[in-house]
Design a protein around this motif. Structure first.
Motif, PDB file in Angstrom:
ATOM      1  N   SER A  70       0.843  -1.186   0.000  1.00 19.62           N
ATOM      2  CA  SER A  70       0.000   0.000   0.000  1.00 19.62           C
ATOM      3  C   SER A  70       0.879   1.237   0.000  1.00 19.62           C
ATOM      4  CB  SER A  70      -0.898   0.005   1.242  1.00 19.62           C
ATOM      5  OG  SER A  70      -1.723   1.152   1.273  1.00 19.62           O
ATOM      6  N   VAL A  71       0.306   2.331  -0.464  1.00 19.17           N
ATOM      7  CA  VAL A  71       0.963   3.640  -0.410  1.00 19.17           C
ATOM      8  C   VAL A  71      -0.132   4.692  -0.304  1.00 19.17           C
ATOM      9  CG1 VAL A  71       1.093   3.881  -2.939  1.00 19.17           C
ATOM     10  CG2 VAL A  71       2.696   5.148  -1.481  1.00 19.17           C
ATOM     11  N   ARG A  72       0.154   5.775   0.419  1.00 18.32           N
ATOM     12  CA  ARG A  72      -0.820   6.846   0.610  1.00 18.32           C
ATOM     13  C   ARG A  72      -0.231   8.176   0.202  1.00 18.32           C
ATOM     14  NH1 ARG A  72      -1.961   5.205   6.673  1.00 18.32           N
ATOM     15  NH2 ARG A  72      -1.048   3.201   6.197  1.00 18.32           N
ATOM     16  N   ALA A  73      -1.091   9.118  -0.144  1.00 20.39           N
ATOM     17  CA  ALA A  73      -0.614  10.437  -0.561  1.00 20.39           C
ATOM     18  C   ALA A  73      -1.710  11.477  -0.429  1.00 20.39           C
ATOM     19  CB  ALA A  73      -0.131  10.388  -2.009  1.00 20.39           C
ATOM     20  N   THR A  74      -1.256  12.716  -0.305  1.00 20.90           N
ATOM     21  CA  THR A  74      -2.128  13.883  -0.389  1.00 20.90           C
ATOM     22  C   THR A  74      -1.430  14.894  -1.284  1.00 20.90           C
ATOM     23  OG1 THR A  74      -1.108  14.917   1.552  1.00 20.90           O
ATOM     24  CG2 THR A  74      -3.094  13.586   1.944  1.00 20.90           C
ATOM     25  N   VAL A  75      -2.190  15.800  -1.850  1.00 20.33           N
ATOM     26  CA  VAL A  75      -1.621  16.876  -2.660  1.00 20.33           C
ATOM     27  C   VAL A  75      -2.059  18.190  -2.035  1.00 20.33           C
ATOM     28  CG1 VAL A  75      -1.493  17.945  -4.947  1.00 20.33           C
ATOM     29  CG2 VAL A  75      -1.675  15.454  -4.745  1.00 20.33           C
ATOM     30  N   ASP A  76      -1.089  19.059  -1.746  1.00 19.02           N
ATOM     31  CA  ASP A  76      -1.425  20.336  -1.120  1.00 19.02           C
ATOM     32  C   ASP A  76      -1.758  21.401  -2.166  1.00 19.02           C
ATOM     33  OD1 ASP A  76       1.006  21.469  -2.059  1.00 19.02           O
ATOM     34  OD2 ASP A  76       2.028  21.184  -0.142  1.00 19.02           O
ATOM     35  N   LEU A 101       4.569   0.313  -6.769  1.00 19.49           N
ATOM     36  CA  LEU A 101       3.616   1.134  -6.021  1.00 19.49           C
ATOM     37  C   LEU A 101       3.985   2.612  -6.105  1.00 19.49           C
ATOM     38  CD1 LEU A 101       3.041  -1.081  -2.880  1.00 19.49           C
ATOM     39  CD2 LEU A 101       1.220  -0.135  -4.325  1.00 19.49           C
ATOM     40  N   LEU A 102       5.271   2.917  -5.999  1.00 20.21           N
ATOM     41  CA  LEU A 102       5.712   4.308  -6.079  1.00 20.21           C
ATOM     42  C   LEU A 102       5.391   4.894  -7.451  1.00 20.21           C
ATOM     43  CD1 LEU A 102       7.084   6.629  -4.605  1.00 20.21           C
ATOM     44  CD2 LEU A 102       9.295   5.693  -5.341  1.00 20.21           C
ATOM     45  N   THR A 103       5.694   4.162  -8.507  1.00 16.40           N
ATOM     46  CA  THR A 103       5.376   4.630  -9.859  1.00 16.40           C
ATOM     47  C   THR A 103       3.870   4.800 -10.038  1.00 16.40           C
ATOM     48  OG1 THR A 103       7.352   3.611 -10.797  1.00 16.40           O
ATOM     49  CG2 THR A 103       5.536   4.055 -12.322  1.00 16.40           C
ATOM     50  N   ALA A 104       3.101   3.861  -9.528  1.00 20.74           N
ATOM     51  CA  ALA A 104       1.641   3.931  -9.678  1.00 20.74           C
ATOM     52  C   ALA A 104       1.060   5.153  -8.975  1.00 20.74           C
ATOM     53  CB  ALA A 104       0.992   2.653  -9.138  1.00 20.74           C
ATOM     54  N   VAL A 105       1.535   5.447  -7.764  1.00 24.52           N
ATOM     55  CA  VAL A 105       0.985   6.614  -7.061  1.00 24.52           C
ATOM     56  C   VAL A 105       1.438   7.903  -7.733  1.00 24.52           C
ATOM     57  CG1 VAL A 105       2.726   6.974  -5.227  1.00 24.52           C
ATOM     58  CG2 VAL A 105       0.321   7.475  -4.789  1.00 24.52           C
ATOM     59  N   GLU A 106       2.675   7.963  -8.205  1.00 22.71           N
ATOM     60  CA  GLU A 106       3.144   9.151  -8.920  1.00 22.71           C
ATOM     61  C   GLU A 106       2.313   9.387 -10.183  1.00 22.71           C
ATOM     62  OE1 GLU A 106       7.899   8.933  -7.735  1.00 22.71           O
ATOM     63  OE2 GLU A 106       7.213   8.069  -9.621  1.00 22.71           O
ATOM     64  N   THR A 107       2.080   8.329 -10.932  1.00 21.82           N
ATOM     65  CA  THR A 107       1.293   8.436 -12.167  1.00 21.82           C
ATOM     66  C   THR A 107      -0.125   8.904 -11.859  1.00 21.82           C
ATOM     67  OG1 THR A 107       2.612   6.697 -13.195  1.00 21.82           O
ATOM     68  CG2 THR A 107       0.461   7.161 -14.184  1.00 21.82           C
ATOM     69  N   HIS A 108      -0.731   8.316 -10.842  1.00 17.98           N
ATOM     70  CA  HIS A 108      -2.092   8.677 -10.441  1.00 17.98           C
ATOM     71  C   HIS A 108      -2.171  10.145 -10.033  1.00 17.98           C
ATOM     72  CE1 HIS A 108      -6.039   8.339  -8.566  1.00 17.98           C
ATOM     73  NE2 HIS A 108      -5.526   8.861  -7.470  1.00 17.98           N
ATOM     74  N   GLU A 160       7.319  17.320 -13.558  1.00 13.31           N
ATOM     75  CA  GLU A 160       7.142  17.851 -14.911  1.00 13.31           C
ATOM     76  C   GLU A 160       7.344  16.795 -15.981  1.00 13.31           C
ATOM     77  OE1 GLU A 160      11.579  19.859 -15.202  1.00 13.31           O
ATOM     78  OE2 GLU A 160       9.888  21.030 -14.498  1.00 13.31           O
ATOM     79  N   ASP A 161       8.231  15.864 -15.777  1.00 16.43           N
ATOM     80  CA  ASP A 161       8.450  14.827 -16.775  1.00 16.43           C
ATOM     81  C   ASP A 161       7.317  13.803 -16.804  1.00 16.43           C
ATOM     82  OD1 ASP A 161      10.843  16.036 -17.380  1.00 16.43           O
ATOM     83  OD2 ASP A 161      11.987  14.791 -15.981  1.00 16.43           O
ATOM     84  N   TYR A 162       6.549  13.723 -15.719  1.00 16.81           N
ATOM     85  CA  TYR A 162       5.488  12.739 -15.630  1.00 16.81           C
ATOM     86  C   TYR A 162       4.342  13.015 -16.585  1.00 16.81           C
ATOM     87  CZ  TYR A 162       6.223   8.943 -12.562  1.00 16.81           C
ATOM     88  OH  TYR A 162       6.641   7.745 -12.060  1.00 16.81           O
ATOM     89  N   ALA A 163       4.046  14.291 -16.796  1.00 15.57           N
ATOM     90  CA  ALA A 163       2.920  14.646 -17.667  1.00 15.57           C
ATOM     91  C   ALA A 163       3.139  14.096 -19.072  1.00 15.57           C
ATOM     92  CB  ALA A 163       2.737  16.152 -17.707  1.00 15.57           C
ATOM     93  N   THR A 164       4.367  14.058 -19.517  1.00 13.71           N
ATOM     94  CA  THR A 164       4.645  13.569 -20.863  1.00 13.71           C
ATOM     95  C   THR A 164       4.872  12.076 -20.912  1.00 13.71           C
ATOM     96  OG1 THR A 164       6.967  14.092 -20.571  1.00 13.71           O
ATOM     97  CG2 THR A 164       5.595  15.765 -21.625  1.00 13.71           C
ATOM     98  N   SER A 165       5.367  11.477 -19.815  1.00 11.59           N
ATOM     99  CA  SER A 165       5.705  10.066 -19.861  1.00 11.59           C
ATOM    100  C   SER A 165       4.602   9.168 -19.329  1.00 11.59           C
ATOM    101  CB  SER A 165       6.983   9.792 -19.064  1.00 11.59           C
ATOM    102  OG  SER A 165       6.781  10.052 -17.695  1.00 11.59           O
ATOM    103  N   ALA A 166       3.692   9.707 -18.545  1.00 12.03           N
ATOM    104  CA  ALA A 166       2.656   8.861 -17.917  1.00 12.03           C
ATOM    105  C   ALA A 166       1.515   8.582 -18.842  1.00 12.03           C
ATOM    106  CB  ALA A 166       2.144   9.530 -16.647  1.00 12.03           C
TER     107      ALA A 166
END
Length: 166
Positions: A70-76, A101-108, A160-166
């Motif tokens: 599992s992994v959890r996150a919030t965005v401020d 899991l880290l890649t999945a949460v970053e992508t999400h 910033e790189d995620y928007a293009t690679s995800a």
């Protein structure tokens, strides 16, 4: 094992009890590293965890019906995604599930919540976590003495790189 591990995009209160049990199991090694069994992941109540799941975003990795990660996150309001409590069942470690899991949460977070950067922290003695985070592009941005035995290392990377690679 015969069954593949599947990462679900959403965890909710129905998963809370399994996540809490897994969290308790996973953080035993962290508590041992610092000789401190009062750390928050070991003292968190089911009610607190359920409330946390309702306030943020959580992903779970399942092997059949069992939650094995599992992994959890919030965005401020500034677009910083705060990633925490990345856990993997001890028997599932060293197979890449933590990285998945880290890649999945970053992508999400980048896709659905427009995260601009990712931030997480770990204890200074947890070389496994530090190695994983650094291999995924995270860099140390601060260190804070939390207790006489524990220094928290905060790491961050831009999204910033995620928007293009995800």
């Amino acid at each position: 094992m015969g069954t593949s591990v599947i990462i679900s995009a959403v965890a909710d209160e129905r998963d809370a009890e399994q996540i809490l049990k897994l969290q308790y199991l996973c953080y035993q090694s962290e508590a041992e590293l610092y000789d401190d069994y009062t750390i928050e992941p070991l003292t968190q109540s089911l009610a607190d965890l359920t409330a946390e799941l309702g306030r943020g975003h959580a992903l779970v990795a399942r092997l059949g019906d069992e939650v094995v990660g599992s992994v959890r996150a919030t965005v401020d309001e500034n677009g910083t995604a705060h990633i925490g409590k990345l856990i993997v069942h001890p028997r599932m470690r060293r197979h890449g599930l933590g990285g998945r899991l880290l890649t999945a949460v970053e992508t999400h977070l980048a896709a659905s919540l427009d995260a601009k950067r990712f931030r997480l922290f770990t204890g200074h003695r947890n070389e496994t976590n530090l190695r994983l985070y650094r291999s995924r592009g995270y860099a140390t941005v601060s260190k804070e003495q939390s207790t006489p035995k524990l220094t928290l290392i905060t790491l961050e990377k831009e999204a910033e790189d995620y928007a293009t690679s995800a």
